[in-house]
Design an enzyme around this catalytic site. Structure first.
Site, PDB file in Angstrom:
ATOM      1  CB  CYS A  96      -0.862  -0.031   1.265  1.00  0.00           C
ATOM      2  SG  CYS A  96      -1.526   1.563   1.728  1.00  0.00           S
ATOM      3  CB  CYS A 346      -7.120  15.401  14.367  1.00  0.00           C
ATOM      4  SG  CYS A 346      -8.277  14.890  15.635  1.00  0.00           S
TER       5      CYS A 346
END
Ligand code: SAH
Length: 495
Positions: A96, A346
């Site tokens: 990935c 975040c």
């Protein structure tokens, strides 16, 4: 352009849509950064001009924590990979672009070893079989690797030979742990753990400080950008030495520990999660820090008590989860009135909400906004914000002692009271819409979200006029939109 940032072919990952992990992969990295910059500006420019987002030079293979699920298909072939977004179907992948290269290689190597060791994979439906998941963590600075084999059963035939074989192939594996998870659950890790090799944990070094990483402990997943983020936060705090610093929502104590190393006089951390607090205490010890203490409890309750009791800290770091902070915390922060507040977020939406509260109710001025790209190819945005008072402050410094007895702040009892408290994320229709648009590229009407929520039996109080808004005869969402909405609701942990 030869710049690596430009080398991504849009949507080049073969499982991009099925996996769903990289919502922005259809954009080049430069476009991703500009998408994130615009989003931050749209939400926050009313407070202050945002600095340019700090991206990665090489925005690949940054994830130092990699998980893979295992299954055997009907032809007997063993597959490892990720769950297809919102399902329990495993999409086979060997590598990935966001994951650590060594971690991916270890997962493939384990998969190839299974048959020769006569080890089966776990079947979720039958609740039978051996290997469910693999979790690999790697210390970026130390190159120490931890391999966790999550198994459905405790019996691990020829485990010594298995461990010998995998550690021979990958000498950087410093510890192997078997985690037993026999439950029907979405959680990867179970409660019982056996250390098969090494110490059961690895170490990493971040901003010159040592951190212990165990199978369950939380640790930022992009070490390169975490250093950038923390260095920015420390720069904003502008520590001259001797300041009293609060590290709120402190996790395993990373920011507070880095601040203590950068000359803070005294650091007090507060965190809700018990295991994280244990790790924080351990980490402070590993760095020989005596001027730092940690409390377990709700940050808002802790702030309320500290604001009531006595004199004030000089600097407050706050790093809340996606849901942002709450009024209890923010009103206490205003009352406490530290000279400097560094807000690490975040989620720019909840950040904008909390900054609006501070802007309206206090003399704090938002001085700097710095987005940092912690999660390339995903839609997540991290931002550090510096707040200080509009006017120069005059304040007296009084040493505060926490503990039992006269004149001391009884933080432990606050922490105990706070244990029962667990904040809930306020998920708005806007957040759901933006998530779906970023990930699926289409818009969904509020009424459709309301319909899906209603069908799922979820509370509807936050959409009083959702249906009235429809100007045309009532339609129903397509199955594709229903799935996208359910995916968003799952993402924000509403279902
Ligand atoms: N500052 C840390 C962790 C940030 S993640 C780091 O940089 O690694 C946010 C943290 O807030 C999590 O560890 C979570 O457990 C904690 N948290 C969530 N709600 C909280 C609350 N109400 N009070 C205190 N901590 C909380």
């Amino acid at each position: 352009m030869s710049n690596t940032k430009e080398n991504i072919k849009r949507g080049s990952c073969p499982v991009y849509k099925k996996c769903g992990g990289c919502q922005l992969q259809n954009l080049t990295y430069t476009e991703q950064l500009s998408f994130k910059q615009k989003k931050v500006e749209k939400l926050l420019s009313k407070f202050c001009k945002a600095d340019k987002i700090i991206g990665m030079n090489t925005p690949y293979h940054y994830r130092n924590k990699v998980q893979a699920a295992f299954r055997t298909d009907k032809n007997g072939k063993i597959i490892s990979g990720v769950y297809q977004s919102g399902t329990h179907h495993i999409v086979g992948i060997d590598e990935c672009m966001t994951e650590d290269v060594t971690a991916d290689k270890i997962i493939v190597a384990v998969r190839k070893m299974l048959k020769s060791f006569k080890l089966t994979t776990y079947d979720e439906d039958k609740q039978r079989g051996f290997l469910r998941h693999i979790l690999v963590k790697r210390g970026f600075a130390t190159n120490e690797v931890m391999l966790v084999l999550v198994t459905g059963t405790p019996v691990f035939p020829s485990k010594n030979n298995f461990v010998k074989a995998i550690t021979k192939q990958f000498p950087e594996i410093k510890t192997v742990v078997q985690n037993i998870n026999p439950y029907r659950t979405n959680l990867v890790l179970g409660d019982v753990q056996k250390v098969l090799y090494g110490k059961g944990y690895i170490e990493d070094i971040l901003c010159g400080c040592k951190f212990r990483i165990s199978p369950k402990s939380f640790y930022q997943i992009n070490p390169v950008q975490t250093e950038v983020l923390y260095n920015k936060a420390i720069e904003f705090a502008n520590l001259k030495g001797k300041e009293t610093v609060l590290d709120t929502y402190c996790g395993i104590g990373t920011i507070g520990i880095v601040a203590a190393k950068h000359g803070a006089g005294e650091v007090i951390g507060v965190e809700l999660n018990k295991d994280a607090v244990k790790d924080a205490v351990q980490n402070a010890r590993a760095n020989n820090l005596k001027n730092i203490r940690f409390y377990q409890g709700d940050a808002g309750e802790f702030m309320e008590a500290v604001a009531e009791e006595s004199e004030k800290p000089d600097v407050v770091f706050m790093d809340p989860p996606r849901a942002g902070s709450d009024e209890k915390f923010l009103s206490s922060l205003i009352k406490m009135s530290p000279k400097t507040v560094v807000y690490i977020s975040c989620n720019p939406e909840t950040l904008a909400r909390d900054l609006a509260y501070l802007d309206k109710n206090s003399t704090y001025k938002i001085q700097k906004i710095q987005p940092v790209d912690m999660f390339p190819h995903t839609a997540h945005i991290e931002t550090v914000v510096l707040l200080s008072h509009k006017k120069a402050d005059s304040y007296i410094h009084i040493d505060v002692e926490f503990g039992e007895g006269e004149g001391k702040i009884p933080v432990d009892s606050i922490a105990k009271r706070a244990e029962a408290y667990k904040p809930k994320e306020k998920v708005t229709y806007k957040m759901i819409k933006e998530y779906i648009e970023a990930k699926y590229g289409f818009k969904v009407h509020t009424a459709y979200i309301a319909e899906v929520k209603r069908n799922l039996g979820l509370p509807m109080y936050d959409a009083p006029n959702a249906v009235e808004e429809l100007k045309q005869p009532r339609k129903h969402p397509t199955p594709e939109k229903v799935e996208a909405i359910k995916d968003a609701l799952r993402y924000f942990a509403v279902i």
